[in-house]
Design a protein around this motif. Structure first.
Motif, mmCIF file in Angstrom:
data_model
loop_
_atom_site.group_PDB
_atom_site.id
_atom_site.type_symbol
_atom_site.label_atom_id
_atom_site.label_comp_id
_atom_site.label_asym_id
_atom_site.label_seq_id
_atom_site.Cartn_x
_atom_site.Cartn_y
_atom_site.Cartn_z
ATOM 1 N N LYS A 282 57.692 35.991 35.189
ATOM 2 C CA LYS A 282 56.889 36.289 36.374
ATOM 3 C C LYS A 282 56.510 35.003 37.108
ATOM 4 C CE LYS A 282 54.868 40.588 34.621
ATOM 5 N NZ LYS A 282 53.602 41.268 34.221
ATOM 6 N N LEU A 283 56.249 33.957 36.361
ATOM 7 C CA LEU A 283 55.912 32.680 36.985
ATOM 8 C C LEU A 283 57.098 32.140 37.772
ATOM 9 C CD1 LEU A 283 54.091 30.266 37.491
ATOM 10 C CD2 LEU A 283 54.758 29.364 35.241
ATOM 11 N N PHE A 284 58.281 32.227 37.190
ATOM 12 C CA PHE A 284 59.478 31.774 37.899
ATOM 13 C C PHE A 284 59.693 32.575 39.177
ATOM 14 C CE2 PHE A 284 64.091 32.455 38.614
ATOM 15 C CZ PHE A 284 64.415 31.176 39.045
ATOM 16 N N GLN A 285 59.517 33.884 39.105
ATOM 17 C CA GLN A 285 59.703 34.721 40.283
ATOM 18 C C GLN A 285 58.691 34.368 41.376
ATOM 19 O OE1 GLN A 285 62.205 36.692 40.836
ATOM 20 N NE2 GLN A 285 63.078 36.372 38.801
ATOM 21 N N LEU A 286 57.495 33.973 40.980
ATOM 22 C CA LEU A 286 56.501 33.545 41.970
ATOM 23 C C LEU A 286 56.876 32.202 42.580
ATOM 24 C CD1 LEU A 286 53.843 34.016 43.422
ATOM 25 C CD2 LEU A 286 52.641 33.046 41.451
ATOM 26 N N ILE A 287 57.352 31.280 41.747
ATOM 27 C CA ILE A 287 57.784 29.973 42.241
ATOM 28 C C ILE A 287 58.924 30.129 43.244
ATOM 29 C CG2 ILE A 287 59.005 27.854 41.540
ATOM 30 C CD1 ILE A 287 57.222 27.816 39.044
ATOM 31 N N ARG A 288 59.782 31.091 43.043
ATOM 32 C CA ARG A 288 60.881 31.324 43.972
ATOM 33 C C ARG A 288 60.379 31.620 45.378
ATOM 34 N NH1 ARG A 288 66.538 33.787 42.899
ATOM 35 N NH2 ARG A 288 66.741 32.322 44.620
ATOM 36 N N ARG A 289 59.197 32.205 45.502
ATOM 37 C CA ARG A 289 58.674 32.609 46.815
ATOM 38 C C ARG A 289 57.958 31.470 47.535
ATOM 39 N NH1 ARG A 289 55.555 38.287 46.294
ATOM 40 N NH2 ARG A 289 55.431 37.899 48.550
ATOM 41 N N ILE A 290 57.700 30.371 46.865
ATOM 42 C CA ILE A 290 56.907 29.288 47.445
ATOM 43 C C ILE A 290 57.797 28.339 48.254
ATOM 44 C CG2 ILE A 290 55.532 27.242 46.878
ATOM 45 C CD1 ILE A 290 54.441 28.768 44.486
ATOM 46 N N PRO A 291 57.458 28.037 49.507
ATOM 47 C CA PRO A 291 58.231 27.069 50.301
ATOM 48 C C PRO A 291 58.224 25.684 49.637
ATOM 49 C CG PRO A 291 56.778 28.359 51.708
ATOM 50 C CD PRO A 291 56.383 28.659 50.295
ATOM 51 N N LYS A 292 59.411 25.146 49.400
ATOM 52 C CA LYS A 292 59.539 23.926 48.592
ATOM 53 C C LYS A 292 59.884 22.685 49.409
ATOM 54 C CE LYS A 292 61.108 26.998 44.969
ATOM 55 N NZ LYS A 292 60.985 28.166 45.880
ATOM 56 N N GLY A 293 60.010 22.842 50.712
ATOM 57 C CA GLY A 293 60.318 21.676 51.524
ATOM 58 C C GLY A 293 61.789 21.356 51.495
ATOM 59 N N ALA A 294 62.160 20.253 50.838
ATOM 60 C CA ALA A 294 63.526 19.742 50.912
ATOM 61 C C ALA A 294 64.114 19.466 49.536
ATOM 62 C CB ALA A 294 63.543 18.457 51.739
ATOM 63 N N VAL A 295 65.428 19.496 49.474
ATOM 64 C CA VAL A 295 66.181 18.927 48.351
ATOM 65 C C VAL A 295 66.787 17.631 48.850
ATOM 66 C CG1 VAL A 295 68.269 19.159 46.968
ATOM 67 C CG2 VAL A 295 66.660 21.051 47.088
ATOM 68 N N LEU A 296 66.446 16.531 48.180
ATOM 69 C CA LEU A 296 66.913 15.212 48.618
ATOM 70 C C LEU A 296 67.994 14.633 47.709
ATOM 71 C CD1 LEU A 296 63.523 13.516 49.651
ATOM 72 C CD2 LEU A 296 65.089 14.909 51.031
ATOM 73 N N HIS A 297 68.349 15.373 46.663
ATOM 74 C CA HIS A 297 69.380 14.873 45.741
ATOM 75 C C HIS A 297 70.227 16.052 45.286
ATOM 76 C CE1 HIS A 297 70.617 11.873 42.452
ATOM 77 N NE2 HIS A 297 71.349 12.964 42.250
ATOM 78 N N ALA A 298 71.392 16.214 45.912
ATOM 79 C CA ALA A 298 72.339 17.263 45.532
ATOM 80 C C ALA A 298 73.728 16.839 45.993
ATOM 81 C CB ALA A 298 71.952 18.600 46.157
ATOM 82 N N HIS A 299 74.742 17.246 45.241
ATOM 83 C CA HIS A 299 76.113 16.825 45.518
ATOM 84 C C HIS A 299 76.894 17.969 46.163
ATOM 85 C CE1 HIS A 299 75.672 13.029 43.292
ATOM 86 N NE2 HIS A 299 74.821 13.726 42.563
ATOM 87 N N ASP A 300 77.583 17.652 47.239
ATOM 88 C CA ASP A 300 78.071 18.668 48.166
ATOM 89 C C ASP A 300 78.981 19.725 47.553
ATOM 90 O OD1 ASP A 300 80.123 16.860 47.817
ATOM 91 O OD2 ASP A 300 80.501 16.523 49.942
ATOM 92 N N THR A 301 79.818 19.377 46.584
ATOM 93 C CA THR A 301 80.739 20.367 46.038
ATOM 94 C C THR A 301 80.177 21.090 44.817
ATOM 95 O OG1 THR A 301 81.870 18.604 44.820
ATOM 96 C CG2 THR A 301 82.807 19.256 46.934
ATOM 97 N N ALA A 302 78.886 20.913 44.552
ATOM 98 C CA ALA A 302 78.263 21.610 43.422
ATOM 99 C C ALA A 302 76.914 22.201 43.812
ATOM 100 C CB ALA A 302 78.106 20.669 42.228
ATOM 101 N N ILE A 303 76.714 22.445 45.107
ATOM 102 C CA ILE A 303 75.420 22.976 45.539
ATOM 103 C C ILE A 303 75.425 24.499 45.648
ATOM 104 C CG2 ILE A 303 74.623 20.906 46.724
ATOM 105 C CD1 ILE A 303 75.612 22.097 49.347
ATOM 106 N N GLY A 304 76.584 25.075 45.948
ATOM 107 C CA GLY A 304 76.673 26.517 46.112
ATOM 108 C C GLY A 304 76.930 27.206 44.782
ATOM 109 N N SER A 305 76.530 28.450 44.674
ATOM 110 C CA SER A 305 76.673 29.182 43.421
ATOM 111 C C SER A 305 78.139 29.391 43.061
ATOM 112 C CB SER A 305 75.984 30.535 43.537
ATOM 113 O OG SER A 305 76.654 31.357 44.469
ATOM 114 N N THR A 306 78.378 29.701 41.795
ATOM 115 C CA THR A 306 79.731 30.002 41.334
ATOM 116 C C THR A 306 80.313 31.184 42.091
ATOM 117 O OG1 THR A 306 79.118 29.185 39.138
ATOM 118 C CG2 THR A 306 81.130 30.477 39.288
ATOM 119 N N ASP A 307 79.470 32.110 42.493
ATOM 120 C CA ASP A 307 79.950 33.275 43.251
ATOM 121 C C ASP A 307 80.658 32.857 44.532
ATOM 122 O OD1 ASP A 307 79.029 35.068 41.389
ATOM 123 O OD2 ASP A 307 77.125 35.448 42.420
#
Length: 523
Positions: free
Chosen positions: A109-134
């Motif tokens: 339940k805590l994780f589901q609540l965290i999902r709803r909170i605006p988080k601002g920005a992601v400043l460290h992510a690599h372009d070919t591994a950011i999207g889901s496997t789907d």
């Protein structure tokens, strides 16, 4: 003369001892050498607790009435999970490998609540591994995709988009192989192939080199699929949508700029690849106006020789000239322990203009005093604006002082650090110091696709529940979001605009959540 010197030395030691006694006796702080009364002791203890809490990340923030309601609820959920974990740490999600607890985490339940909170920005992510496997699996349904090799082999199959059958033996159309195996079975094999997830991560990845070998192989495996120009466009756009749905409204992504190709045989230049990013970012903002935007950090591998590196610098200068607003700066990527030390690149890096910013990976290691560890020194001396990972920073008190004084932001990637074998239990993560003492820090997700994680919520959860103090509350999450905008590569005008957008989202979400909590719609 000898005895005179001895006497003087003795008198000096006596005076020094007396001075120490006086200093100790006059101490007014909570830690005194004399045993106080019980009331005094309790006052001193409370003073220490309050003084510590005033140094927490986000401690200076004042909560609105809506935020207080949300904070009360989120802390109730956090305490419940931590109290259960305290009774049986084997069941505590952050104490175990995320692959072992992923289903339990997703239903929290805590994780589901965290999902709803605006988080601002992601400043460290690599372009070919950011999207889901789907997103990758969806791409394999496009026509003209071929594969060489089956899944039963120790060597993973290779893929390529081509109008005609590629040269060599063993090539089959993916559509044909999928039909033979059934789509459900084939796609599940792809899901396993395109990530590091395993039900037995401890025995599967026995060392950091083992997991890094598989990790780097993933980029080779998915490369010919994701580097196909129509996929490249769609994957990036759809990844932005996944970030947006996870309440992330700004992205700074790192990329090596691989060879993007199409069915005509054209190989796209680095400038053309970045132009695709610019076009798709504009298209996304047009469709989702409350999305703030994106920037790109050119981040080639740290393994090339000097001639290769000079080629990277040439590309960097060209990108900086043609896309001054979109290309934020430069980094080097790859396993630090096996790659070239940052020191080896210093002569060329010092020649670059001040307008090219650095965002170096450094300190992503458990080795202390080795060449990898020293990358932290060179990153700071080179004027890096942010430090990627900085896992080894707590072993360097002087460098800790420098990053605070210079306000060099540390990009913490909790799940990446665990999956790539730097830490097993999040409670032992060194970022606890950064959260406890209000360091310039953000939480990011690195390569969420490869560990079946959300764009940011899983990492926020691990930071909040596993790394931070049990006393850290909503203010910490809010400060992390604020930091992600403040330490971005945006200029002052864009940061102010971004902050207004984020504050509007945050306040609206707090109002909605507070209303839901008050009405009993959130349990």
């Amino acid at each position: 003369m000898k005895y005179l010197l001895l006497s003087l030395h003795f008198l000096f030691c006596v005076k020094l001892y007396e001075a120490k006694v006086v200093i100790t006796a006059d101490t007014t702080g909570p830690f005194v050498h004399k045993r106080p009364s019980l009331d005094t002791y309790n006052q001193q203890r409370q003073h220490v607790i309050e003084k510590q809490e005033r140094r927490f990340l986000g401690a200076d923030l004042m909560l609105t009435n809506d935020e207080k309601i949300v904070n009360s609820h989120i802390m109730k959920l956090k305490r419940a999970e931590m109290d259960e974990g305290f009774k049986d740490s084997f069941q505590f999600i952050p104490a175990r490998h995320i692959f072992e607890k992923l289903d339990q985490l997703n239903s929290s339940k805590l994780f589901q609540l965290i999902r709803r909170i605006p988080k601002g920005a992601v400043l460290h992510a690599h372009d070919t591994a950011i999207g889901s496997t789907d997103l990758l699996i969806n791409a394999t349904y496009r026509p003209n995709l071929w594969q060489n090799g089956r899944f039963e082999s120790n060597t993973p199959p290779t893929f390529v988009f081509s109008k005609t059958k590629p040269d060599g033996k063993g090539w089959e159309l993916v559509s044909k192989v999928r039909n033979e195996m059934t789509a459900e079975i084939y796609d599940e094999k792809l899901r396993d192939l395109f990530g590091l997830y395993t039900k037995d991560p401890i025995n599967t990845y026995k060392s950091i080199n083992v997991v890094w070998d598989k990790f780097q192989q993933l980029f080779t495996t998915i490369g010919p699929i994701i580097n196909y120009e129509p996929v490249w466009r769609q994957y990036y756009y759809d990844s932005l949508k996944e970030f947006y749905d996870d309440q992330v409204n700004y992205l700074e992504l790192r990329g090596v700029l691989p060879e993007v190709y199409d069915l005509t045989g054209k190989i796209y230049s680095p400038e053309e690849i970045v132009q695709i990013y610019v076009e798709e970012t504009k298209r996304f903002i047009h469709n989702y106006p409350d999305f703030i935007g994106a920037k790109f950090v050119y981040a080639p591998p740290r393994f090339g020789d000097d001639d290769v590196f000079r080629g990277f610098i040439k590309i960097l200068k060209s990108l900086h000239e043609k896309f001054p607003k979109f290309v934020a700066g430069f980094d080097l990527v790859g396993q630090e322990d096996t790659g070239r030390a940052l020191l080896e690149f210093v002569p060329e890096l010092l020649k670059l203009p001040e307008s090219i910013q650095f965002f170096f990976h450094s300190g992503e290691t458990n080795w202390y005093g080795m060449k990898t560890d020293a990358n932290l020194i060179d990153a700071i001396l080179l004027g890096t604006k942010r430090i990627g990972h900085g896992f080894a920073l707590i072993k360097h008190p002087l460098l800790l002082e420098e990053i605070k004084q210079r306000q060099i932001c540390v990009e913490i990637n909790p799940i990446s650090n665990q999956v790539l074998k730097l830490v097993e239990d999040y409670r032992n993560h060194p970022a606890a110091l950064f959260f406890a003492d209000d360091y310039p820090v953000v939480v990011s997700s690195d390569d969420p696709s490869f560990w079946r994680a959300t764009p940011l919520s899983h990492d926020f959860y691990m930071a909040f529940v596993g790394i931070a103090s049990a006393q850290h509350d909503l203010r910490m999450l809010k400060q992390l979001a604020i930091n992600s905008i403040q330490f971005s590569a945006m200029d002052k005008v864009d940061k102010a605009r971004a902050m207004r957008k984020w504050e509007s989202l945050w306040n609206g979400t707090m109002q909605t959540l507070a209303s839901d909590i008050s009405k009993g719609n959130l349990k």
